[in-house]
Motif scaffolding. Structure first.
Motif, PDB file in Angstrom:
ATOM      1  N   PRO A  68       0.803  -1.234   0.000  1.00 55.65           N
ATOM      2  CA  PRO A  68       0.000   0.000   0.000  1.00 55.65           C
ATOM      3  C   PRO A  68       0.832   1.280   0.000  1.00 55.65           C
ATOM      4  O   PRO A  68       0.487   2.252  -0.682  1.00 55.65           O
ATOM      5  N   VAL A  69       1.925   1.301   0.773  1.00 57.75           N
ATOM      6  CA  VAL A  69       2.764   2.504   0.841  1.00 57.75           C
ATOM      7  C   VAL A  69       3.388   2.795  -0.523  1.00 57.75           C
ATOM      8  O   VAL A  69       3.411   3.936  -0.988  1.00 57.75           O
ATOM      9  N   GLU A  70       3.885   1.752  -1.178  1.00 60.85           N
ATOM     10  CA  GLU A  70       4.503   1.929  -2.493  1.00 60.85           C
ATOM     11  C   GLU A  70       3.469   2.372  -3.529  1.00 60.85           C
ATOM     12  O   GLU A  70       3.767   3.205  -4.403  1.00 60.85           O
ATOM     13  N   ALA A  71       2.247   1.836  -3.438  1.00 58.35           N
ATOM     14  CA  ALA A  71       1.197   2.214  -4.382  1.00 58.35           C
ATOM     15  C   ALA A  71       0.821   3.686  -4.218  1.00 58.35           C
ATOM     16  O   ALA A  71       0.648   4.408  -5.209  1.00 58.35           O
ATOM     17  N   VAL A  72       0.707   4.143  -2.960  1.00 57.44           N
ATOM     18  CA  VAL A  72       0.387   5.554  -2.706  1.00 57.44           C
ATOM     19  C   VAL A  72       1.518   6.449  -3.202  1.00 57.44           C
ATOM     20  O   VAL A  72       1.290   7.492  -3.822  1.00 57.44           O
ATOM     21  N   SER A  73       2.733   6.039  -2.927  1.00 58.87           N
ATOM     22  CA  SER A  73       3.897   6.822  -3.362  1.00 58.87           C
ATOM     23  C   SER A  73       3.936   6.943  -4.882  1.00 58.87           C
ATOM     24  O   SER A  73       4.201   8.023  -5.427  1.00 58.87           O
ATOM     25  N   LEU A  74       3.646   5.837  -5.582  1.00 58.88           N
ATOM     26  CA  LEU A  74       3.638   5.850  -7.043  1.00 58.88           C
ATOM     27  C   LEU A  74       2.523   6.760  -7.561  1.00 58.88           C
ATOM     28  O   LEU A  74       2.715   7.508  -8.527  1.00 58.88           O
ATOM     29  N   ALA A  75       1.367   6.718  -6.898  1.00 56.54           N
ATOM     30  CA  ALA A  75       0.243   7.558  -7.316  1.00 56.54           C
ATOM     31  C   ALA A  75       0.583   9.028  -7.190  1.00 56.54           C
ATOM     32  O   ALA A  75       0.226   9.837  -8.066  1.00 56.54           O
ATOM     33  N   MET A  76       1.260   9.408  -6.122  1.00 55.96           N
ATOM     34  CA  MET A  76       1.567  10.814  -5.881  1.00 55.96           C
ATOM     35  C   MET A  76       2.663  11.346  -6.800  1.00 55.96           C
ATOM     36  O   MET A  76       2.879  12.546  -6.874  1.00 55.96           O
ATOM     37  N   GLU A  77       3.338  10.453  -7.521  1.00 53.71           N
ATOM     38  CA  GLU A  77       4.332  10.905  -8.490  1.00 53.71           C
ATOM     39  C   GLU A  77       3.679  11.506  -9.726  1.00 53.71           C
ATOM     40  O   GLU A  77       4.332  12.212 -10.493  1.00 53.71           O
ATOM     41  N   LYS A  78       2.386  11.197  -9.943  1.00 55.07           N
ATOM     42  CA  LYS A  78       1.607  11.743 -11.074  1.00 55.07           C
ATOM     43  C   LYS A  78       2.326  11.534 -12.411  1.00 55.07           C
ATOM     44  O   LYS A  78       2.415  12.444 -13.236  1.00 55.07           O
ATOM     45  N   GLY A  79       2.800  10.331 -12.622  1.00 54.27           N
ATOM     46  CA  GLY A  79       3.517  10.045 -13.861  1.00 54.27           C
ATOM     47  C   GLY A  79       2.616  10.040 -15.073  1.00 54.27           C
ATOM     48  O   GLY A  79       1.395   9.886 -14.980  1.00 54.27           O
ATOM     49  N   ASP A  80       3.222  10.222 -16.233  1.00 52.61           N
ATOM     50  CA  ASP A  80       2.488  10.200 -17.500  1.00 52.61           C
ATOM     51  C   ASP A  80       1.913   8.801 -17.719  1.00 52.61           C
ATOM     52  O   ASP A  80       2.637   7.810 -17.655  1.00 52.61           O
ATOM     53  N   PRO A  81       0.582   8.698 -17.985  1.00 54.09           N
ATOM     54  CA  PRO A  81      -0.025   7.378 -18.207  1.00 54.09           C
ATOM     55  C   PRO A  81       0.586   6.599 -19.361  1.00 54.09           C
ATOM     56  O   PRO A  81       0.422   5.384 -19.441  1.00 54.09           O
ATOM     57  N   HIS A  82       1.289   7.293 -20.266  1.00 47.20           N
ATOM     58  CA  HIS A  82       1.929   6.623 -21.398  1.00 47.20           C
ATOM     59  C   HIS A  82       3.330   6.135 -21.050  1.00 47.20           C
ATOM     60  O   HIS A  82       3.960   5.456 -21.872  1.00 47.20           O
ATOM     61  N   THR A  83       3.807   6.450 -19.848  1.00 49.21           N
ATOM     62  CA  THR A  83       5.145   6.034 -19.427  1.00 49.21           C
ATOM     63  C   THR A  83       5.058   4.705 -18.693  1.00 49.21           C
ATOM     64  O   THR A  83       4.378   4.607 -17.663  1.00 49.21           O
ATOM     65  N   PRO A  84       5.734   3.658 -19.181  1.00 47.50           N
ATOM     66  CA  PRO A  84       5.682   2.356 -18.503  1.00 47.50           C
ATOM     67  C   PRO A  84       6.128   2.471 -17.035  1.00 47.50           C
ATOM     68  O   PRO A  84       7.114   3.136 -16.728  1.00 47.50           O
ATOM     69  N   GLY A  85       5.373   1.825 -16.156  1.00 45.04           N
ATOM     70  CA  GLY A  85       5.706   1.832 -14.738  1.00 45.04           C
ATOM     71  C   GLY A  85       5.025   2.919 -13.944  1.00 45.04           C
ATOM     72  O   GLY A  85       5.032   2.885 -12.713  1.00 45.04           O
ATOM     73  N   SER A  86       4.409   3.918 -14.629  1.00 45.23           N
ATOM     74  CA  SER A  86       3.714   4.983 -13.908  1.00 45.23           C
ATOM     75  C   SER A  86       2.371   4.469 -13.390  1.00 45.23           C
ATOM     76  O   SER A  86       1.853   3.440 -13.824  1.00 45.23           O
ATOM     77  N   TYR A  87       1.785   5.225 -12.456  1.00 43.07           N
ATOM     78  CA  TYR A  87       0.511   4.839 -11.839  1.00 43.07           C
ATOM     79  C   TYR A  87      -0.597   4.742 -12.891  1.00 43.07           C
ATOM     80  O   TYR A  87      -1.331   3.737 -12.954  1.00 43.07           O
ATOM     81  N   GLY A  88      -0.713   5.750 -13.733  1.00 50.54           N
ATOM     82  CA  GLY A  88      -1.735   5.742 -14.765  1.00 50.54           C
ATOM     83  C   GLY A  88      -1.521   4.623 -15.775  1.00 50.54           C
ATOM     84  O   GLY A  88      -2.483   4.001 -16.244  1.00 50.54           O
ATOM     85  N   PHE A  89      -0.266   4.337 -16.105  1.00 52.76           N
ATOM     86  CA  PHE A  89       0.047   3.272 -17.069  1.00 52.76           C
ATOM     87  C   PHE A  89      -0.364   1.915 -16.505  1.00 52.76           C
ATOM     88  O   PHE A  89      -0.971   1.098 -17.212  1.00 52.76           O
ATOM     89  N   LEU A  90      -0.036   1.666 -15.233  1.00 57.83           N
ATOM     90  CA  LEU A  90      -0.382   0.384 -14.609  1.00 57.83           C
ATOM     91  C   LEU A  90      -1.897   0.202 -14.505  1.00 57.83           C
ATOM     92  O   LEU A  90      -2.414  -0.907 -14.703  1.00 57.83           O
ATOM     93  N   LEU A  91      -2.601   1.296 -14.198  1.00 60.42           N
ATOM     94  CA  LEU A  91      -4.063   1.200 -14.116  1.00 60.42           C
ATOM     95  C   LEU A  91      -4.647   0.947 -15.503  1.00 60.42           C
ATOM     96  O   LEU A  91      -5.603   0.170 -15.656  1.00 60.42           O
ATOM     97  N   HIS A  92      -4.070   1.587 -16.524  1.00 59.34           N
ATOM     98  CA  HIS A  92      -4.523   1.352 -17.892  1.00 59.34           C
ATOM     99  C   HIS A  92      -4.261  -0.091 -18.305  1.00 59.34           C
ATOM    100  O   HIS A  92      -5.094  -0.713 -19.007  1.00 59.34           O
ATOM    101  N   GLU A  93      -3.147  -0.647 -17.885  1.00 61.51           N
ATOM    102  CA  GLU A  93      -2.822  -2.037 -18.203  1.00 61.51           C
ATOM    103  C   GLU A  93      -3.824  -3.003 -17.572  1.00 61.51           C
ATOM    104  O   GLU A  93      -4.055  -4.102 -18.089  1.00 61.51           O
ATOM    105  N   ALA A  94      -4.391  -2.591 -16.448  1.00 63.10           N
ATOM    106  CA  ALA A  94      -5.375  -3.437 -15.764  1.00 63.10           C
ATOM    107  C   ALA A  94      -6.784  -3.241 -16.301  1.00 63.10           C
ATOM    108  O   ALA A  94      -7.726  -3.884 -15.818  1.00 63.10           O
TER     109      ALA A  94
END
Length: 368
Positions: free
Chosen positions: A94-120
């Protein structure tokens, strides 16, 4: 009645927009407003379905839907649900997931929060699509006295007389979705199966303490009903209402899948998503639900139930299609609005025709 019902929603919207502005400036405020409008446009059918269930509960449980239900909708589905999906798919705590979310990475960037959610997305769409498809089929395959789109609803009602027709259609739809999902076939079939199982579980839960359309109930279950309102209509209370409340929350949550996923096409910032989808969108949907109940709108405009379920059917198909082909969120929102709007217009015409057909009572001669 309008301001009393929607007052909290307008107040929460103002606070959410102020917080968004303080958090990220004018851009964050605009994104927050866009997400709120998106969620409301996607949820007209949700409000109608919720209202039909909510009107069977007593005032206490209606208030619970506006209080506890909002907490579940905002924090459960708009914040915790995406974090859970990302955590499970990426094997993060959970801590790592929250930390990744707060990075606000580009959804098109592999490994970002938005990208992982899109993959799911395929498994989320399969689960939500199958759940909503079964909800639509169980309504539309039933033989009802009132029919809206008669050239479709009449033959579908005949088809519904076949034992297990909705399950057969659902399984065929899932098989097709799995067949076209390529390398995601296994996870799509499994998620869709879980969607089916969840529907039958919550539907059974909702029927466990069911009251028929006339408000009749067995004497052994009389303590589960209270009579309220001018008509003395039977409404569920106690354990029965609690079971129905759980049923309502699961159905309400299933409508959130498209909005949560679609939000990441607009922004990957979880704070803005929570403010727009949750605090603005979820509050207005609940206020609209309560407004429909208190105004008796569903009984006055009898095609709204049908319009909402046709919108649900369209949403279910769209979710299953998006496993393979992206569909713009504007299209999804407009389909729901069109069905509800058409059902409302059809109800108005039906009421006018019924009123015109009523015989005019002759006036009695005046007494001298």
């Amino acid at each position: 009645m309008f301001f009393k019902t929607f007052g909290w929603s307008f107040g929460v919207t103002l606070v959410a927009l102020v917080v968004a502005f303080l958090y990220g400036g004018p851009q964050a405020l605009i994104l927050c407003l866009i997400l709120g409008i998106l969620e409301i446009s996607l949820s007209f059918d949700n409000a109608v379905i919720n209202a039909r269930i909510l009107e069977r509960m007593n005032p206490f449980w209606q208030k619970m839907f506006l209080s506890v239900g909002v907490v579940i909708a905002v924090f459960g589905m708009r914040i915790l649900f995406p974090l859970l999906i990302v955590g499970v798919t990426a094997n993060l705590n959970p801590v790592e997931a929250v930390s990744l979310a707060m990075e606000k990475g580009d959804p098109h960037t592999p490994g970002s929060y938005g990208f992982l959610l899109h993959e799911a997305h395929p498994q989320i769409a399969a689960f939500g699509g199958m759940f909503l498809l079964m909800l639509f089929l169980d309504f539309i395959l039933a033989d009802r006295d009132i029919k809206w789109i008669k050239f479709l609803e009449v033959p579908l009602a005949r088809l519904g007389k076949l034992e297990g027709a909705s399950l057969v259609i659902g399984m065929v739809a899932l098989a097709v979705a799995g067949a076209v999902s390529g390398e995601k076939q296994g996870i799509v079939l499994l998620a869709g199966l879980f969607g089916l199982i969840t529907y039958f579980l919550v539907n059974g839960l909702g029927n466990l303490f069911d009251v028929d359309q006339d408000g009749d109930i067995d004497a052994a279950d009389a303590d589960l009903v209270v009579h309220s309102g001018p008509s003395g209509a039977a409404r569920l209370a106690g354990k029965a209402a609690f079971m129905l409340f759980l049923y309502l929350e699961v159905i309400d949550a299933s409508f959130s899948f498209d909005g949560v996923i679609g939000a990441f096409a607009i922004t990957s910032d979880p704070i803005i998503i929570a403010l727009g989808l949750g605090f603005i969108g979820a509050m207005f949907v609940r206020s609209l639900t309560v407004f429909l109940v208190r105004q008796g709108t569903l009984d006055e405009f009898e095609y709204l139930d049908h319009g909402a379920h046709w919108a649900i059917g369209a949403l279910a198909v769209i979710l299953l299609v998006t496993i393979v082909v992206p569909v713009n969120e504007v299209v999804t929102g407009l389909i729901g609005v069109v069905f509800i709007g058409a059902a409302f217009a059809g109800s108005v015409l039906r009421n006018k025709r019924a009123s015109a057909a009523e015989p005019v009572q002759p006036l009695e001669p005046a007494q001298n």
